[in-house]
Design an enzyme around this catalytic site. Structure first.
Site, PDB file in Angstrom:
ATOM      1  N   GLU A   1       0.852  -1.194   0.000  1.00 28.73           N
ATOM      2  CA  GLU A   1       0.000   0.000   0.000  1.00 28.73           C
ATOM      3  C   GLU A   1       0.885   1.241   0.000  1.00 28.73           C
ATOM      4  O   GLU A   1       1.605   1.491   0.965  1.00 28.73           O
ATOM      5  CB  GLU A   1      -0.905   0.017   1.237  1.00 28.73           C
ATOM      6  CG  GLU A   1      -1.753   1.267   1.347  1.00 28.73           C
ATOM      7  CD  GLU A   1      -2.508   1.373   2.669  1.00 28.73           C
ATOM      8  OE1 GLU A   1      -2.795   2.514   3.096  1.00 28.73           O
ATOM      9  OE2 GLU A   1      -2.810   0.323   3.268  1.00 28.73           O
TER      10      GLU A   1
ATOM     11  N   ARG B 154       0.530  10.507   0.444  1.00 32.17           N
ATOM     12  CA  ARG B 154       0.825  11.548   1.432  1.00 32.17           C
ATOM     13  C   ARG B 154       1.927  12.497   1.003  1.00 32.17           C
ATOM     14  O   ARG B 154       2.224  13.468   1.718  1.00 32.17           O
ATOM     15  CB  ARG B 154       1.231  10.903   2.765  1.00 32.17           C
ATOM     16  CG  ARG B 154       0.173  10.028   3.399  1.00 32.17           C
ATOM     17  CD  ARG B 154       0.714   9.398   4.667  1.00 32.17           C
ATOM     18  NE  ARG B 154      -0.221   8.429   5.237  1.00 32.17           N
ATOM     19  CZ  ARG B 154       0.085   7.611   6.233  1.00 32.17           C
ATOM     20  NH1 ARG B 154       1.282   7.652   6.780  1.00 32.17           N
ATOM     21  NH2 ARG B 154      -0.819   6.760   6.693  1.00 32.17           N
TER      22      ARG B 154
ATOM     23  N   THR C 298      -4.366   6.109   1.847  1.00 27.94           N
ATOM     24  CA  THR C 298      -4.705   7.482   2.221  1.00 27.94           C
ATOM     25  C   THR C 298      -5.492   8.162   1.107  1.00 27.94           C
ATOM     26  O   THR C 298      -5.250   9.320   0.758  1.00 27.94           O
ATOM     27  CB  THR C 298      -3.452   8.298   2.594  1.00 27.94           C
ATOM     28  OG1 THR C 298      -2.551   7.486   3.371  1.00 27.94           O
ATOM     29  CG2 THR C 298      -3.831   9.496   3.461  1.00 27.94           C
TER      30      THR C 298
ATOM     31  N   LYS D 141     -11.002  -1.395   6.411  1.00 29.55           N
ATOM     32  CA  LYS D 141      -9.797  -1.090   7.174  1.00 29.55           C
ATOM     33  C   LYS D 141     -10.227  -0.636   8.558  1.00 29.55           C
ATOM     34  O   LYS D 141     -11.201   0.123   8.691  1.00 29.55           O
ATOM     35  CB  LYS D 141      -9.011   0.021   6.470  1.00 29.55           C
ATOM     36  CG  LYS D 141      -7.772   0.497   7.219  1.00 29.55           C
ATOM     37  CD  LYS D 141      -7.016   1.514   6.389  1.00 29.55           C
ATOM     38  CE  LYS D 141      -5.766   2.009   7.106  1.00 29.55           C
ATOM     39  NZ  LYS D 141      -4.937   2.887   6.250  1.00 29.55           N
TER      40      LYS D 141
END
Length: 221
Positions: free
Chosen positions: A48, A52, A76, A136
């Site tokens: 993953e 960011r 994210t 998640k």
């Protein structure tokens, strides 16, 4: 739009490949490629890449193009436009820390599987109503940890979680032993100091330790 069975099955297949999904933040593509190769060599093949940094999408695309044998997702994911950007860059799945209505709609309509985030029972119920069976769990430690997820087995037997946040080699097995945990996410397998020092042997060793964690029951679609 609801979560479709086809994409749920694809997500289940991805999660079944590994007990640990490295959560990775890269400032440049070269580091992303080298780190991904080291993780793959240690047995972790589902990655993953978090969105960011300004170079996150560039790193994701480089990994997809240059590293064989890995499945790369975008993490994210916070806005509907992030969904499109990640798809264009080659993401095989999408991960969000939360589950706003706009994001659920965009993610569930995406051509790749979407793993939305939850931290409460109400959020998990809202996803279940849309047909989701995977979420998640973030931030796992502060939100209640393994005891919280254990308590959800009875009331939400169809939901399976990927806890992330506050997880390391010392407590990962506590989560993986739960029958409603499909895999765990963690950044400990690619620590910043190892990446800065280009210590790929250390990353590979950490990946080997993580990939050797006790297998959990297969998560149904």
């Amino acid at each position: 739009m609801s979560f479709t069975l086809a994409k749920t099955e694809r997500l289940a297949a991805i999660l079944s490949q590994t007990p640990v999904i490295p959560v990775l933040t890269f400032s440049d593509a070269q580091t992303g490629v080298a780190t991904s190769k080291a993780l793959r060599d240690g047995g972790l093949t589902v990655l993953e890449v978090t969105m960011r940094t300004p170079k996150a999408l560039e790193a994701l695309k480089a990994i997809v193009d240059e590293v064989e044998g890995v499945t790369v997702g975008a993490g994210t994911v916070l806005e509907p436009e992030h969904v499109e950007q990640a798809i264009v860059s080659g993401a095989a799945f999408l991960v969000s820390p939360g589950s706003s209505s706009r994001l659920i709609s965009a993610g569930s309509e995406a051509p790749v599987p979407f793993l939305p985030g939850v931290s409460t029972v109400s959020e998990a119920l809202q996803l279940a109503e849309r047909g989701a069976t995977f979420a998640k769990f973030f931030p796992a430690g502060p939100a209640g940890g393994a005891p919280f997820l254990r308590a959800l087995v009875a009331p939400l037997p169809e939901m399976h979680f990927v806890p992330t946040g506050g997880i390391d080699i010392g407590n990962a097995q506590d989560y993986l032993s739960l029958r409603n945990v499909a895999a765990v996410g963690g950044s400990w397998v690619a620590p910043p100091d190892a990446l800065e020092a280009k210590d790929w042997a250390r990353v590979t060793q950490l990946a080997k330790e993580a990939s050797a964690l006790k297998a959990r029951p297969a998560a149904p679609a």
